[in-house]
Design an enzyme around this catalytic site. Structure first.
Site, PDB file in Angstrom:
ATOM      1  N   ASP A   1      -0.492   3.058   0.977  1.00  0.00           N
ATOM      2  CA  ASP A   1      -1.772   2.715   0.356  1.00  0.00           C
ATOM      3  C   ASP A   1      -2.814   2.597   1.465  1.00  0.00           C
ATOM      4  O   ASP A   1      -2.644   1.799   2.395  1.00  0.00           O
ATOM      5  CB  ASP A   1      -1.693   1.374  -0.391  1.00  0.00           C
ATOM      6  CG  ASP A   1      -0.918   1.470  -1.705  1.00  0.00           C
ATOM      7  OD1 ASP A   1      -0.092   2.389  -1.855  1.00  0.00           O
ATOM      8  OD2 ASP A   1      -1.147   0.602  -2.569  1.00  0.00           O
TER       9      ASP A   1
ATOM     10  N   LYS B   1      -6.733   4.085  -6.510  1.00  0.00           N
ATOM     11  CA  LYS B   1      -6.447   2.673  -6.758  1.00  0.00           C
ATOM     12  C   LYS B   1      -7.756   1.893  -6.744  1.00  0.00           C
ATOM     13  O   LYS B   1      -8.656   2.192  -5.955  1.00  0.00           O
ATOM     14  CB  LYS B   1      -5.491   2.178  -5.669  1.00  0.00           C
ATOM     15  CG  LYS B   1      -5.173   0.686  -5.669  1.00  0.00           C
ATOM     16  CD  LYS B   1      -4.217   0.379  -4.523  1.00  0.00           C
ATOM     17  CE  LYS B   1      -4.028  -1.115  -4.297  1.00  0.00           C
ATOM     18  NZ  LYS B   1      -3.143  -1.402  -3.148  1.00  0.00           N
TER      19      LYS B   1
ATOM     20  N   LYS C   1      -3.875   3.559 -10.100  1.00  0.00           N
ATOM     21  CA  LYS C   1      -3.270   2.253  -9.880  1.00  0.00           C
ATOM     22  C   LYS C   1      -4.335   1.180 -10.052  1.00  0.00           C
ATOM     23  O   LYS C   1      -5.392   1.239  -9.423  1.00  0.00           O
ATOM     24  CB  LYS C   1      -2.658   2.173  -8.478  1.00  0.00           C
ATOM     25  CG  LYS C   1      -2.077   0.790  -8.131  1.00  0.00           C
ATOM     26  CD  LYS C   1      -1.412   0.813  -6.762  1.00  0.00           C
ATOM     27  CE  LYS C   1      -0.976  -0.577  -6.310  1.00  0.00           C
ATOM     28  NZ  LYS C   1      -0.304  -0.562  -4.997  1.00  0.00           N
TER      29      LYS C   1
END
Length: 267
Positions: free
Chosen positions: A130, A195, A226
Site C-alpha cells: 500500500d 484506496k 479499498k
C-alpha cells in the site's frame, strides 16, 4: 503511456471526468460484494486488511494482530515495513498474508525511495503493498498528472508482480474531479487497488468517494477499491460494498466480524 505529454494526460483526464460525472447517476450499480448482508458471510473476513500502523505499535501488539488475523481468517495484516518479517513468519502457515505500507503516511518521498522500500518489504515477505499518492502534485495548479503517473509507475514496476494499492487520501482532495483524476491515473499506472485514506489525515472513507472511485476504475476490470479510514461498523462496511469496495482497511477487524462495538482508538 510513458511518452504521453502533459497535454495528453490533461485531455485523457478531462475525458474521464466528463464520462464519470455525466453517467454517475444513470449508471449506479451495486458493487461486486453488495450481497454481503451479515458478518457471518464467509466472504466478509476475506475483505479485511487487519491493520496496525500506529507509531508506537510494539512487537507484542503485532503478534496479537497476526493471531487475530489467523483466528478470524482476515485477508491480510497491514503493518509498517519494520514488522513485515515478523508478520510473514507469524502468518506463514495460515491463509492470511503480510501487507506493507510504503511512503506512509505522507506520500511525499521520491519514487525511487518508495520503490526501494517496496522491494525490501517484498524481500521480507510482503505479498501486497500500500503506497500513498503524492497529493501535493495532484492539488497543484495546474495538477501535474504526468509526474504523478511517472511516480506511481516506478513503484508499481518495482513491486511487480506483487499488487500495489494506491492511497489517494480523499479527505485532502478538494473536488470530485481531482478524485476521479487520481483514481484514473493510478489505474493507468498499474495499481491493483485504489484506496481512500491512510487514517492519519482528516476525513476517511465515504460512500460517495468509494462510488466515484469504483465508477472511475471499473473500465480496467481488474482494478478494485479499498475503503479505509473510519469504517468501524458492519453497517458501514455494507455501505462500502454497495458502493463498490472489495477490501476494507481497518484496525477494528475483530469487532466487525463479531458485530460488536470497536475498542477505543480503533480506526
Amino acid at each position: 503511456m510513458a511518452d504521453r505529454t502533459d497535454a495528453d494526460w490533461d485531455a485523457l483526464v478531462q475525458a474521464k471526468i466528463f464520462e464519470v460525472l455525466s453517467t454517475a447517476e444513470m449508471n449506479v450499480e451495486a458493487g461486486p460484494l453488495a450481497s454481503i448482508s451479515t458478518p457471518a458471510d464467509p466472504r466478509f473476513p476475506l475483505t479485511i486488511d487487519h491493520t496496525l500502523l500506529k507509531q508506537d505499535a510494539t512487537p507484542a501488539q503485532i503478534d496479537t494482530l497476526c493471531d487475530e488475523a489467523i483466528k478470524y481468517g482476515f485477508k491480510s495484516c497491514c503493518v509498517n515495513g519494520l514488522y513485515i518479517k515478523q508478520v510473514a513468519e507469524r502468518l506463514k502457515d495460515s491463509h492470511s498474508i503480510a501487507c506493507s505500507v510504503i511512503g506512509f503516511p505522507l506520500g511525499a518521498g521520491s519514487a525511487e525511495a518508495k520503490a526501494y522500500e517496496a522491494q525490501q518489504a517484498i524481500k521480507d515477505g510482503a505479498l501486497e503493498i500500500d503506497t500513498v499518492l503524492p497529493i501535493g502534485l495532484l492539488v497543484a495548479k495546474p495538477p501535474q498528472y504526468k509526474r504523478i503517473f511517472d511516480h506511481l509507475k516506478v513503484i508499481v514496476d518495482a513491486a511487480s508482480p506483487v499488487p500495489v494499492k494506491v492511497i489517494l487520501e480523499t479527505g485532502l482532495i478538494p473536488t470530485p474531479e481531482l478524485k476521479i483524476a487520481a483514481s484514473f491515473i493510478s489505474a493507468e499506472a498499474g495499481a491493483a487497488f485504489v484506496k481512500t485514506s491512510t487514517g492519519f489525515a482528516a476525513g476517511g472513507a465515504t460512500k460517495a468517494d468509494v462510488s466515484l472511485m469504483y465508477q472511475t476504475v471499473k473500465y480496467k476490470g481488474s482494478v478494485k477499491v479499498k475503503a479505509s479510514g473510519g469504517v468501524r461498523s458492519f453497517e458501514a462496511c455494507q455501505e462500502m460494498f454497495k458502493a463498490g469496495a472489495e477490501r476494507i482497511g481497518t484496525s477494528s477487524g475483530v469487532s466487525l466480524v463479531q458485530n460488536s462495538i470497536p475498542a477505543a482508538g480503533c480506526y
